[in-house]
Design an enzyme around this catalytic site. Structure first.
Site, mmCIF file in Angstrom:
data_model
loop_
_atom_site.group_PDB
_atom_site.id
_atom_site.type_symbol
_atom_site.label_atom_id
_atom_site.label_comp_id
_atom_site.label_asym_id
_atom_site.label_seq_id
_atom_site.Cartn_x
_atom_site.Cartn_y
_atom_site.Cartn_z
ATOM 1 N N VAL A 67 -44.132 -2.663 -32.644
ATOM 2 C CA VAL A 67 -45.216 -2.324 -33.556
ATOM 3 C C VAL A 67 -46.349 -1.658 -32.765
ATOM 4 C CG1 VAL A 67 -46.709 -3.152 -35.426
ATOM 5 C CG2 VAL A 67 -44.591 -4.374 -34.914
ATOM 6 N N PRO A 68 -46.123 -0.429 -32.284
ATOM 7 C CA PRO A 68 -47.200 0.265 -31.570
ATOM 8 C C PRO A 68 -48.365 0.544 -32.525
ATOM 9 C CG PRO A 68 -45.327 1.734 -31.937
ATOM 10 C CD PRO A 68 -44.905 0.374 -32.373
ATOM 11 N N HIS A 69 -49.591 0.391 -32.011
ATOM 12 C CA HIS A 69 -50.754 0.560 -32.873
ATOM 13 C C HIS A 69 -51.990 0.904 -32.058
ATOM 14 C CE1 HIS A 69 -50.660 -3.699 -31.657
ATOM 15 N NE2 HIS A 69 -51.958 -3.587 -31.608
ATOM 16 N N THR A 70 -52.980 1.466 -32.762
ATOM 17 C CA THR A 70 -54.268 1.761 -32.141
ATOM 18 C C THR A 70 -55.317 1.937 -33.220
ATOM 19 O OG1 THR A 70 -55.357 3.076 -30.425
ATOM 20 C CG2 THR A 70 -54.109 4.297 -32.094
ATOM 21 N N LEU A 88 -48.958 1.962 -36.423
ATOM 22 C CA LEU A 88 -50.186 1.892 -37.219
ATOM 23 C C LEU A 88 -51.332 2.586 -36.508
ATOM 24 C CD1 LEU A 88 -48.723 -1.078 -37.610
ATOM 25 C CD2 LEU A 88 -50.786 -1.535 -38.857
#
Length: 156
Positions: free
Chosen positions: A67-70, A105
């Site tokens: 779940v890569p996110h920033t 996300l």
């Protein structure tokens, strides 16, 4: 907050072709750009922010999921996409296994509650083994979108 509230249907990638974590992230951010959810001039900055977040610790949470996110100032609301990597991607996951299901996300920095709710919603569904199994079996954007709708309605 439901998955279909923030997953951009046009950005879903049912057949992600990526050999590395960075290629996977670039392809997914690119799909958000193509769908009109992020501007072309912001694409590189978003990729860089996600890669910087990955340096703090992999978002490969195990069981074939990442779940890569920033947070990034270029978006005014939470946006996300889903990708399926049939061959698996080395994401330096906690369990050392390849990743097949990816949720990416991007949220505005001034909306941390939305960011956390989005992550929590995704995490809750990803703990459901049936959801993950059906997602990995999905072959098209429409099939993935239908599964997200079913998950939103607690039908899985």
């Amino acid at each position: 907050m439901k998955l279909c509230d923030f997953v951009v249907a046009e950005a879903i990638v049912p057949e992600l072709e990526a050999g590395t974590k960075e290629e996977a992230i670039r392809a997914m951010v690119g799909s958000l750009r193509t769908a009109g959810s992020v501007k072309a001039e912001d694409e590189e900055g978003i990729v860089a922010a996600i890669l910087k977040r990955e340096e703090l610790g992999s978002t490969g949470i195990g069981n074939g999921v990442a779940v890569p996110h920033t947070k990034h100032a270029s978006v005014d609301k939470l946006v996300a996409t889903v990708a399926l990597a049939r061959g698996g991607v080395d994401f330096s996951s906690l369990d050392g296994e390849p990743v097949y299901i990816l949720f990416l996300l991007v949220s505005p920095p001034d909306r941390p509650g939305d960011h956390l709710r989005g992550l929590e919603n995704i995490s809750r569904h990803l703990r459901n083994q049936n959801f993950c199994k059906f997602l990995r079996q999905s072959k098209t954007k429409d099939a993935i979108l239908e599964l997200l709708r079913e998950a939103d309605n607690n039908e899985i």
